[in-house]
Design an enzyme around this catalytic site. Structure first.
Site, PDB file in Angstrom:
ATOM      1  N   GLN A  99       0.798  -1.224   0.000  1.00 54.36           N
ATOM      2  CA  GLN A  99       0.000   0.000   0.000  1.00 54.36           C
ATOM      3  C   GLN A  99       0.827   1.268   0.000  1.00 54.36           C
ATOM      4  O   GLN A  99       2.017   1.264   0.300  1.00 54.36           O
ATOM      5  CB  GLN A  99      -0.930   0.009   1.211  1.00 54.36           C
ATOM      6  CG  GLN A  99      -0.205  -0.178   2.529  1.00 54.36           C
ATOM      7  CD  GLN A  99      -1.203  -0.279   3.686  1.00 54.36           C
ATOM      8  OE1 GLN A  99      -1.333   0.682   4.436  1.00 54.36           O
ATOM      9  NE2 GLN A  99      -1.889  -1.387   3.827  1.00 54.36           N
ATOM     10  N   HIS A 101       0.058   5.708   0.855  1.00 53.57           N
ATOM     11  CA  HIS A 101      -0.895   6.710   1.318  1.00 53.57           C
ATOM     12  C   HIS A 101      -0.639   8.020   0.587  1.00 53.57           C
ATOM     13  O   HIS A 101       0.508   8.384   0.346  1.00 53.57           O
ATOM     14  CB  HIS A 101      -0.765   6.905   2.829  1.00 53.57           C
ATOM     15  CG  HIS A 101      -0.848   5.623   3.596  1.00 53.57           C
ATOM     16  ND1 HIS A 101      -1.971   4.829   3.585  1.00 53.57           N
ATOM     17  CD2 HIS A 101       0.057   4.955   4.328  1.00 53.57           C
ATOM     18  CE1 HIS A 101      -1.748   3.748   4.305  1.00 53.57           C
ATOM     19  NE2 HIS A 101      -0.526   3.785   4.778  1.00 53.57           N
ATOM     20  N   GLU A 136       2.652   7.761   8.680  1.00 56.70           N
ATOM     21  CA  GLU A 136       2.542   6.938   9.884  1.00 56.70           C
ATOM     22  C   GLU A 136       3.903   6.556  10.440  1.00 56.70           C
ATOM     23  O   GLU A 136       4.866   6.386   9.702  1.00 56.70           O
ATOM     24  CB  GLU A 136       1.675   5.687   9.609  1.00 56.70           C
ATOM     25  CG  GLU A 136       2.087   4.885   8.406  1.00 56.70           C
ATOM     26  CD  GLU A 136       0.996   3.943   7.849  1.00 56.70           C
ATOM     27  OE1 GLU A 136      -0.184   4.061   8.225  1.00 56.70           O
ATOM     28  OE2 GLU A 136       1.364   3.090   7.044  1.00 56.70           O
ATOM     29  N   HIS A 260       4.664   0.339   0.983  1.00 57.89           N
ATOM     30  CA  HIS A 260       5.049  -0.484   2.130  1.00 57.89           C
ATOM     31  C   HIS A 260       4.032  -1.596   2.381  1.00 57.89           C
ATOM     32  O   HIS A 260       2.921  -1.562   1.836  1.00 57.89           O
ATOM     33  CB  HIS A 260       5.200   0.378   3.386  1.00 57.89           C
ATOM     34  CG  HIS A 260       3.936   1.084   3.800  1.00 57.89           C
ATOM     35  ND1 HIS A 260       3.537   2.269   3.218  1.00 57.89           N
ATOM     36  CD2 HIS A 260       2.969   0.767   4.686  1.00 57.89           C
ATOM     37  CE1 HIS A 260       2.391   2.658   3.761  1.00 57.89           C
ATOM     38  NE2 HIS A 260       2.018   1.751   4.655  1.00 57.89           N
ATOM     39  N   ARG A 279      -3.999   0.527  -2.762  1.00 60.18           N
ATOM     40  CA  ARG A 279      -3.380  -0.799  -2.668  1.00 60.18           C
ATOM     41  C   ARG A 279      -2.788  -1.293  -3.976  1.00 60.18           C
ATOM     42  O   ARG A 279      -3.309  -1.005  -5.041  1.00 60.18           O
ATOM     43  CB  ARG A 279      -4.414  -1.800  -2.151  1.00 60.18           C
ATOM     44  CG  ARG A 279      -4.912  -1.456  -0.764  1.00 60.18           C
ATOM     45  CD  ARG A 279      -5.968  -2.416  -0.247  1.00 60.18           C
ATOM     46  NE  ARG A 279      -6.334  -2.044   1.117  1.00 60.18           N
ATOM     47  CZ  ARG A 279      -7.246  -1.136   1.422  1.00 60.18           C
ATOM     48  NH1 ARG A 279      -7.911  -0.521   0.461  1.00 60.18           N
ATOM     49  NH2 ARG A 279      -7.512  -0.847   2.673  1.00 60.18           N
TER      50      ARG A 279
HETATM   51 ZN   LIG Z   1       0.193   2.033   5.714  1.00 63.53          ZN
END
Ligand SMILES: [Zn+2]
Length: 399
Positions: A99, A101, A136, A260, A279
């Site tokens: 995935q 972001h 994140e 990642h 994804r």
């Molecule tokens: Zn992630």
């Protein structure tokens, strides 16, 4: 505003382990249900519940209603009427999807565009669930395996050279252009994917494999995602991305655009308050190659373990470039006291080990392993270790 005890949300996604989160919460899991994620936050999809003036209320609603008392001036001015971060604990038993972001600008545009096209928020075809980015940080609570950013040009070159089944991929990488290679892999017909992966996976089945080799994860991914005789093209990403093994206590930052995937282990994750995930395979969920290509940074990435900084005897912070959140680890020995800053953003805390007492001018409360609590901005507090304790704290860095 007192310190609020939070009722956390459990996500029973199928990839989750059965023991870590149920143990943390002290729940008997006789049915061996998967406990994948524990959410501590105010995300619309699964906000924590709490009690305010005798009634139960979701934390996001309470924040909207009492923003002046809760968020503090800094956080409110910068992020509006919402908690900017989301704290989670994860137990990864089966690998998660490959995935990426989006950054803030792409998230805003993508969200508006899909709204305009009337794609409902719950539609499986939806790419952008909100208008926010989702950088994140993750901190390993056990030995942890993940894929993180593209390998160096040299490594990718060597993998293509040394894997005989990848012969037909080599022309896509003649100009050492990762984007060209990746785009071709993601857009090639399924028959071609099978023609490459069939012989590769058959060969791997005869080999002794170790976790520090992409071969191990490729074979495992195929066992988990093989469907109707088709192999998942996400398997190629396992070879193109850095394969990392974090030791317990090590942390890493995943900014927007970094491809990642989590492979195995338990961790603490802290991210911007968003659910925007695009994804690239190893998932039954929606894959949009266009959106993925648009949001991925096609450059090699040298993984950096975050250097933590000891702020006090009891607090260690893991700094990143994110402005939405900051993660700290509090280690408080029995009979030791941790003192918060006098001025601080809204803090969310999860007790991972031990039992503590928390004092403010008005009140003393006790929390133990698995419990979470919320402290509104600028309310100073002390945490006293009733036993040796470990706590993860999410806050907003005041810059
Ligand atoms: Zn992630």
């Amino acid at each position: 505003m007192p310190i609020l005890k939070l009722q956390t949300s459990i996500m029973h996604y199928l990839w989750g382990g059965t023991d870590f989160i149920s143990n943390l919460l002290g729940i008997d899991n006789f049915a061996q249900e998967p406990f994948a994620e524990l959410w501590i936050g105010a995300h619309r999809q699964a906000p924590c519940l709490t009690y305010w003036k005798g009634t139960q209320i979701a934390l996001n609603q309470l924040i909207r209603r009492e923003k002046d008392n809760i968020l503090g001036n800094y956080t409110y001015q910068k992020f509006g009427k919402r908690l900017p971060y989301l704290l989670k604990a994860l137990d990864v038993r089966q690998m998660l999807s490959i995935q990426v972001h989006p950054n803030k600008e792409n998230a805003k545009k993508g969200f508006a565009k899909e709204n305009k096209r009337n794609i409902s928020l719950s539609s499986p075809l939806r790419n952008y669930k909100d208008n926010n980015h989702k950088p994140e940080i993750m901190l390993a609570l056990s030995d942890f395996w993940l894929l993180h950013g593209f390998r160096s040009i040299q490594e990718i070159h060597d993998i293509l050279e040394n894997t005989p089944e990848f012969e037909t991929l080599k022309p896509y990488f003649l100009e050492k252009n990762i984007q060209n290679l990746y785009k071709n892999i993601m857009e090639m017909p399924q028959e071609q994917v099978n023609a490459i992966l069939n012989p590769l996976l058959s060969r791997l089945k005869t080999k002794k494999l170790y976790k520090n080799s992409p071969d191990y994860w490729a074979l495992l991914a195929d066992q988990q995602h093989h469907k109707n005789g088709d192999h998942d093209r996400g398997i190629f990403s396992i070879y193109l991305l850095n394969l990392l093994n974090l030791r317990q206590g090590q942390a890493i930052f995943q900014d927007s655009g970094i491809l990642h995937a989590y492979l195995e282990g338990t961790n603490i994750e802290l991210m911007a308050n968003s659910d925007n995930v695009l994804r690239g395979g190893l998932t039954p969920k929606h894959i949009s190659v266009n959106a993925l290509l648009k949001n991925t940074i096609f450059e090699p990435l040298e993984p950096q373990i975050i250097r933590s900084k000891q702020l006090s005897e009891t607090e260690k912070v893991f700094p990143t470039s994110a402005q939405d959140f900051e993660l700290s680890e509090l280690e408080i020995a029995e009979n030791q006291t941790h003192q918060s800053d006098y001025f601080h953003a809204p803090d969310s805390l999860l007790v991972i080990e031990g039992e503590i007492e928390i004092f403010t001018e008005q009140k003393t409360q006790t929390f133990k392993k698995g419990e979470a609590f919320f402290v509104s901005a600028d309310l100073p507090y002390q945490i006293f270790g009733k036993t040796n304790s470990k706590i993860y704290k999410a806050t907003v860095p005041i810059l």
